[in-house]
Motif scaffolding. Sequence first.
Motif, short mmCIF file in Angstrom:
data_model
loop_
_atom_site.label_atom_id
_atom_site.label_comp_id
_atom_site.label_asym_id
_atom_site.label_seq_id
_atom_site.Cartn_x
_atom_site.Cartn_y
_atom_site.Cartn_z
N VAL A 1 0.81 -1.32 0.04
CA VAL A 1 -0.08 0.14 0.14
C VAL A 1 0.86 1.15 -0.10
O VAL A 1 1.87 1.44 0.80
N PHE A 2 0.57 2.37 -0.79
CA PHE A 2 1.02 3.48 -0.86
C PHE A 2 0.10 4.64 -0.40
O PHE A 2 -0.97 4.33 -0.71
N SER A 3 0.79 5.38 0.50
CA SER A 3 0.40 6.31 1.09
C SER A 3 0.19 7.85 0.29
O SER A 3 -0.75 8.55 0.24
N ASN A 4 1.25 7.67 -0.64
CA ASN A 4 1.33 8.63 -1.96
C ASN A 4 2.11 8.26 -2.88
O ASN A 4 2.51 6.84 -2.86
N ALA A 5 2.25 9.08 -4.14
CA ALA A 5 2.64 8.20 -5.22
C ALA A 5 4.29 8.29 -5.39
O ALA A 5 4.87 7.75 -6.57
#
Length: 446
Positions: free
Chosen positions: A360-364
């Motif tokens: 999972v990424f919280s931002n790119a």
Amino acid sequence: MKPSRGKPRRPSTAPSKTRKAETAPLDLRLGRFFLWLVLLVPPFLLTAVAKESFRQPKLLASEWLALASLVCLAWTLRRVDEVRLADLWRLPAIRIVLPVLLVATAGLATTRHPLQTREALIDLWIGAAALVGWSAAEVRPERLLRGLLWPAAALGLLGILQFHGLWQPLEFFGLTSSSRLAVTSLAGNPGDLGAYLVLPSLIGQAWLHRRLQDGEPWSRPAVWGTAAALAVSIYALLISQTLAAIAALLVGSVLLWGSLLPRRRAATLLAGGIVAAALVIVAVPPLRQRVAEKVRAVSEHNLNWFLTGRLDGWRTAVWMMGQYPLTGVGHGAYVAEFVPAKLALMDRGVEFFPDPSLSVFSNAHNELLTAGAEWGVPGLIALAWGLWVLSRALRPREGGARAVAWSGAAALLVLVLVDFPFHLALVAYPALLFLSSLLRPAEDRA
């Protein structure tokens, strides 16, 4: 009048720093004091009971201290006879943040994640207020920015002790002391530590050069102390093994010394720096192994492995822009939309990075793509406008100020393209102070 003893003192034409500090109004002195706290306090804060033991305390402290500085600096406006809207629009910082705030805040009307958006907007508005307030205030940021080197050296020293197994005050479950992720210092993450050290290392190089140019001898504690703190910061950045931060420092250093020195001397210094960095890579086994892995990834044409999975974040951001081109998913809502985007891309046969820690990424991991995903095309237009205004503010500078401005801006741009510096309070607030120094009116620059 008593006769003077000893050698007569040469009268100084420069204003006394002590006298200036004594005559400065209380509100301005308090504003400077809280600005110092923004730089000196958050790097050392952590709490085991927080949801994020390192990042959250730093964010809260940075925001509250920044707001305290703004309140004190805003009180100085009582000495201004008249404030006109036209004068406000002439401030480069206003022209940068206003379109961004309008686009991001408008996303509240369309996002499917209003809770995340409201919380993230608070952080955005505080950061924007800090950029505008610090750039317009009667504060000279140069001394503050030079002060960044000392907390950076302190965090770097702790990271060095951890890396070499000399002292490990923080124990992490499932991590060996030789693991790269164990080189946390008080940043909590080697990537955060590396990104934080970039700007102080650049400013430290420029400040050391200025001291030597002014004729200060190496025997002075201020000179060799600056050199030692700079060496600690750069070495800690290297052993963090954060290649994005290393690339940012390299780009910034090339621009800095290319502007400060004649071409031959700059080329010689650059070659010496590359040789020194290569020796460190060869001498430090974990760093050597990490560089070898990246070289192998390039030889195998495995771009995602070379980027440590960043391609996953970039792909999902592009997918979100395709789904919500006009509105985006909402400011701060990238993390909530990552899994649906990932599943949709997997259905199309896209392969993702196998590391489970990057599921999972919280931002790119790219500030521009994150903005495009969360704000849509209007957000990208607002960012392009902001970069144009910033570039216009950089052009009039000359000499050392120009070198520091362009090198620091270039280093931040590298981080923006492959990392998320403005999502980390530890990195963002020093960067905002640096950018505020670039956006000051010409007549207020030191």
